[in-house]
Motif scaffolding. Sequence first.
Motif, short mmCIF file in Angstrom:
data_model
loop_
_atom_site.label_atom_id
_atom_site.label_comp_id
_atom_site.label_asym_id
_atom_site.label_seq_id
_atom_site.Cartn_x
_atom_site.Cartn_y
_atom_site.Cartn_z
N LEU A 298 10.27 51.74 30.08
CA LEU A 298 9.12 51.76 30.98
C LEU A 298 9.02 50.44 31.74
N LYS A 299 9.25 49.34 31.04
CA LYS A 299 9.26 48.03 31.70
C LYS A 299 10.39 47.95 32.72
N ALA A 300 11.57 48.44 32.33
CA ALA A 300 12.72 48.40 33.24
C ALA A 300 12.43 49.18 34.53
N MET A 301 11.83 50.35 34.38
CA MET A 301 11.52 51.18 35.55
C MET A 301 10.43 50.54 36.40
N ASP A 302 9.44 49.94 35.76
CA ASP A 302 8.37 49.30 36.51
C ASP A 302 8.89 48.07 37.26
N ASP A 303 9.77 47.32 36.63
CA ASP A 303 10.33 46.13 37.28
C ASP A 303 11.07 46.48 38.57
N GLU A 304 11.78 47.61 38.57
CA GLU A 304 12.62 47.96 39.71
C GLU A 304 11.92 48.85 40.73
N TYR A 305 11.14 49.80 40.25
CA TYR A 305 10.59 50.81 41.15
C TYR A 305 9.06 50.78 41.25
N GLY A 306 8.41 50.16 40.27
CA GLY A 306 6.96 50.26 40.19
C GLY A 306 6.57 51.61 39.61
N VAL A 307 5.65 51.62 38.67
CA VAL A 307 5.20 52.87 38.05
C VAL A 307 3.71 53.04 38.35
N LEU A 308 3.34 54.17 38.94
CA LEU A 308 1.95 54.44 39.29
C LEU A 308 1.21 55.17 38.17
N ARG A 309 1.90 56.06 37.50
CA ARG A 309 1.32 56.77 36.35
C ARG A 309 2.46 57.41 35.57
N GLY A 310 2.16 57.83 34.34
CA GLY A 310 3.21 58.45 33.54
C GLY A 310 2.66 59.25 32.37
N HIS A 311 3.51 60.08 31.84
CA HIS A 311 3.18 60.86 30.63
C HIS A 311 4.39 60.86 29.72
N VAL A 312 4.18 60.62 28.44
CA VAL A 312 5.27 60.68 27.48
C VAL A 312 5.00 61.81 26.48
N GLU A 313 6.01 62.64 26.33
CA GLU A 313 5.97 63.71 25.33
C GLU A 313 7.04 63.39 24.30
N THR A 314 6.65 63.19 23.06
CA THR A 314 7.64 62.89 22.03
C THR A 314 7.91 64.12 21.19
N VAL A 315 9.17 64.41 21.03
CA VAL A 315 9.61 65.47 20.11
C VAL A 315 10.15 64.72 18.91
N HIS A 316 9.34 64.67 17.86
CA HIS A 316 9.53 63.70 16.78
C HIS A 316 9.96 64.40 15.49
N SER A 317 10.92 63.81 14.80
CA SER A 317 11.32 64.32 13.49
C SER A 317 10.13 64.26 12.53
N PHE A 318 10.13 65.14 11.55
CA PHE A 318 9.01 65.14 10.60
C PHE A 318 9.06 63.89 9.73
N THR A 319 7.93 63.54 9.17
CA THR A 319 7.83 62.32 8.37
C THR A 319 7.25 62.62 7.00
N ASN A 320 7.26 61.60 6.16
CA ASN A 320 6.81 61.76 4.78
C ASN A 320 5.31 62.04 4.69
N ASP A 321 4.60 61.84 5.80
CA ASP A 321 3.17 62.10 5.83
C ASP A 321 2.85 63.59 5.84
N GLN A 322 3.84 64.41 6.20
CA GLN A 322 3.64 65.85 6.27
C GLN A 322 4.00 66.50 4.93
N ASN A 323 3.64 67.77 4.81
CA ASN A 323 3.91 68.51 3.58
C ASN A 323 5.21 69.31 3.70
N LEU A 324 5.95 69.38 2.57
CA LEU A 324 7.14 70.23 2.55
C LEU A 324 6.76 71.70 2.67
N LEU A 325 5.71 72.09 1.94
CA LEU A 325 5.18 73.46 1.99
C LEU A 325 3.71 73.39 2.36
N ASP A 326 3.17 74.49 2.87
CA ASP A 326 1.76 74.52 3.26
C ASP A 326 0.88 74.05 2.12
N ASN A 327 0.06 73.07 2.39
CA ASN A 327 -0.86 72.54 1.39
C ASN A 327 -1.93 71.73 2.10
#
Length: 481
Positions: A298-327
């Motif tokens: 984001l910094k690299a793009m702003d330095d070269e082109y300027g950023v007016l607005r943005g949206h980030v969508e993360t497709v994230h691997s599951f973590t230990n905070d979640q449950n293995l089975l519904d609970n």
Amino acid sequence: MTVNDDSFTNWKNREEIAESMIPLIGKLHREQDVTVLLHSRSLVNKSVVSILKTHRFARQIAGEELSVTETMPFLKALTTLDLGPSQIDLGMLATLYQADERGLSVEEFTAEAVAGATGANKIDRREPRDVVLYGFGRIGRLVARLLIEKAGSGNGLRLRAIVVRGGGAQDIVKRASLLRRDSIHGQFQGTITVDEDNSTIIANGNAVKVIYADDPSQVDYTEYGIRDAILIDNTGKWRDRAGLSEHLRPGIEKVVLTAPGKGDVPNIVHGVNHDTIKPDEQILSCASCTTNAIVPPLKAMDDEYGVLRGHVETVHSFTNDQNLLDNYHKAERRGRSAPLNMVITETGAASAVAKALPDLKAPISGSSIRVPVPDVSIAILNLQLARETTREEVHDYLRDVSLTSPLKRQIDFTTAPDAVSSDFIGSRHASIVDAGALKVDGDNAILYLWYDNEFGYSCQVVRVVQYVSGVEYPTYPATAV
């Protein structure tokens, strides 16, 4: 001789050269505290095949492989110099030498390019800085691996202790086993033994005390000979200044949190704002893995082109905070089975951008989906730019940023046409630009950024710790000699 014979003979010749590089790289590291890199990738403790594969990465620069026959003369030249603690990039040396038109020999060019690390310009070798890990989960164990790996020269950071809650019979044996074997990141590179009587794990000769405590107030680190240490809290239990200050016990000088900090705790993304850390700051955060993944590009793009607005969508691997089975889970949706579902959840990465990149005035929104993979995530960064551009221009710009800019340790770049998430397990970069997925239309650019949310983030944490401890050595050559 057939083409096959030529190819095999060429491979054997390069294999022999790579084999001869290993003792030279090792001696520089052990005796002079010099880390030899190839386009930001360390060659220390690497196998023959790994060295050859790292050279092959250079195809992304000029479309052809960088050969060990080209880099070996520079490595030999380094062994003749009076070098001090530093990181020296053979790939950059070779690239800059090819572009240099002064007719210098390899030896002359190398001496000039690394002059800042030789003779009277040498910096002193640092005394080892004690490090304590508070918590020993996924991030804690990966940070431990990195600290042990980087202790090879006998200088820099030294992991002295791990603080955990007691876990019953053979607790230390089980924790050592989790350090030794990892289902995602593979075997520990080295040897691990356990001294149960002294509650110590010995990894590659590093004696690491395991301290059992339920609360920071129960520990006096000076009792274990620990002084002026940096404590890395990877539990996430305390995230504001008041809570993290509980760690400032005898023997602890600074506290680094491996989660987003709250309130006035500085959120640091190495490569972007680590140089804003005040010398007397005792408490800081390394933000989140996703913040580390999106802020550098984001910094690299702003330095070269300027950023007016943005949206980030993360497709994230599951973590230990979640449950293995519904609970039951206190958070919405996270109680549903992580390995069986895509789970919509929130991310604080977008709001954290303002802390790490205050000069960026553009509003950034964000959301996240947890998916059934155990490691490696992707951030889709959709940006409205201040000027129109082309896909080719952005492609070449980000490639150059990943190779020669101050952000080259944070941003990697891949042109692999069939890359998938598992290809990036073990990446040491904060994020990897997927060139094939890049989309640009006028003033709109969409970047697809892979990141190992475990190992890549752990590397960023260690870089911050190196910086605040004063053992982050300079890298040579600069982008211009």
